[in-house]
Motif scaffolding. Structure first.
Motif, PDB file in Angstrom:
ATOM      1  N   ASP A   6       0.824  -1.217   0.000  1.00 36.08           N
ATOM      2  CA  ASP A   6       0.000   0.000   0.000  1.00 36.08           C
ATOM      3  C   ASP A   6       0.856   1.264   0.000  1.00 36.08           C
ATOM      4  OD1 ASP A   6      -2.330  -1.480  -0.037  1.00 36.08           O
ATOM      5  OD2 ASP A   6      -2.607  -1.394   2.138  1.00 36.08           O
ATOM      6  N   ALA A  10       0.946   4.141  -2.884  1.00 34.97           N
ATOM      7  CA  ALA A  10       0.662   5.550  -2.559  1.00 34.97           C
ATOM      8  C   ALA A  10       1.781   6.464  -3.054  1.00 34.97           C
ATOM      9  CB  ALA A  10       0.471   5.712  -1.058  1.00 34.97           C
ATOM     10  N   ILE A  13       1.618   6.653  -6.939  1.00 35.62           N
ATOM     11  CA  ILE A  13       0.525   7.517  -7.405  1.00 35.62           C
ATOM     12  C   ILE A  13       0.892   8.990  -7.221  1.00 35.62           C
ATOM     13  CG2 ILE A  13      -1.830   8.267  -6.880  1.00 35.62           C
ATOM     14  CD1 ILE A  13      -2.497   5.327  -6.384  1.00 35.62           C
ATOM     15  N   TRP A  34      -5.056   7.481 -11.897  1.00 29.02           N
ATOM     16  CA  TRP A  34      -5.193   7.303 -10.439  1.00 29.02           C
ATOM     17  C   TRP A  34      -6.264   6.257 -10.132  1.00 29.02           C
ATOM     18  CZ3 TRP A  34      -9.480   8.571  -7.381  1.00 29.02           C
ATOM     19  CH2 TRP A  34      -9.274   8.447  -6.013  1.00 29.02           C
ATOM     20  N   GLN A  35      -7.403   6.349 -10.813  1.00 31.50           N
ATOM     21  CA  GLN A  35      -8.483   5.388 -10.576  1.00 31.50           C
ATOM     22  C   GLN A  35      -8.057   3.979 -10.943  1.00 31.50           C
ATOM     23  OE1 GLN A  35     -11.576   7.232 -12.930  1.00 31.50           O
ATOM     24  NE2 GLN A  35     -12.563   8.084 -11.125  1.00 31.50           N
ATOM     25  N   THR A  38      -5.485   2.651  -8.284  1.00 28.54           N
ATOM     26  CA  THR A  38      -6.100   2.353  -6.983  1.00 28.54           C
ATOM     27  C   THR A  38      -7.029   1.147  -7.083  1.00 28.54           C
ATOM     28  OG1 THR A  38      -7.781   4.059  -7.372  1.00 28.54           O
ATOM     29  CG2 THR A  38      -5.901   4.672  -6.021  1.00 28.54           C
TER      30      THR A  38
END
Length: 126
Positions: A6, A10, A13, A34-35, A38
């Motif tokens: 994770d 992060a 991104i 980004w979508q 994630t």
């Protein structure tokens, strides 16, 4: 392991958003990136925690025509992100570092054990 995953996602991104804006990529396109990232990360984490789910058999559905998009969809083949960022080869090592961290994490024997060697979790990231 998943906490490290994770964290790497992060950081990746954050750097992609900064470098994308600096490269002049349109903001709606960056939101799509980004979508996608994630969603892929959430899918991977969910699969790692719960294991593979049995396939659902769905009744055939009538396909609706695809909506008209103002921009073409993001590519889905391997290396799509690198091709999307025009100067990815000359970007600072800050972008390459989280990508290498993610690669190292997925090659880690503990992550391989978590994945079960079935390739199921690998498919979650593609």
């Amino acid at each position: 392991m998943l906490g490290r995953f994770d964290l790497v996602i992060a950081i990746l991104i954050h750097i992609i958003m900064d470098q994308g804006r600096a490269s002049g990529i349109a903001f709606p396109r960056l939101i799509q990136v980004w979508q996608r990232i994630t969603r892929l990360a959430a899918r991977f984490t969910r699969a790692a925690l719960n294991g593979p789910r049995p396939r659902r058999i769905r009744a055939p559905q009538i396909r609706k025509p695809a909506p008209i998009r103002s921009e073409p969809p993001l590519p889905t083949s391997q290396g799509w992100l690198r091709r999307l960022l025009p100067d990815s080869e000359t970007m600072p090592s800050a972008l390459i570092y989280p990508a290498q961290q993610l690669s190292d994490l997925l090659a880690d024997p503990a992550m391989a054990e978590l994945c079960g060697g079935s390739g199921f979790l690998d498919s979650c990231l593609s």
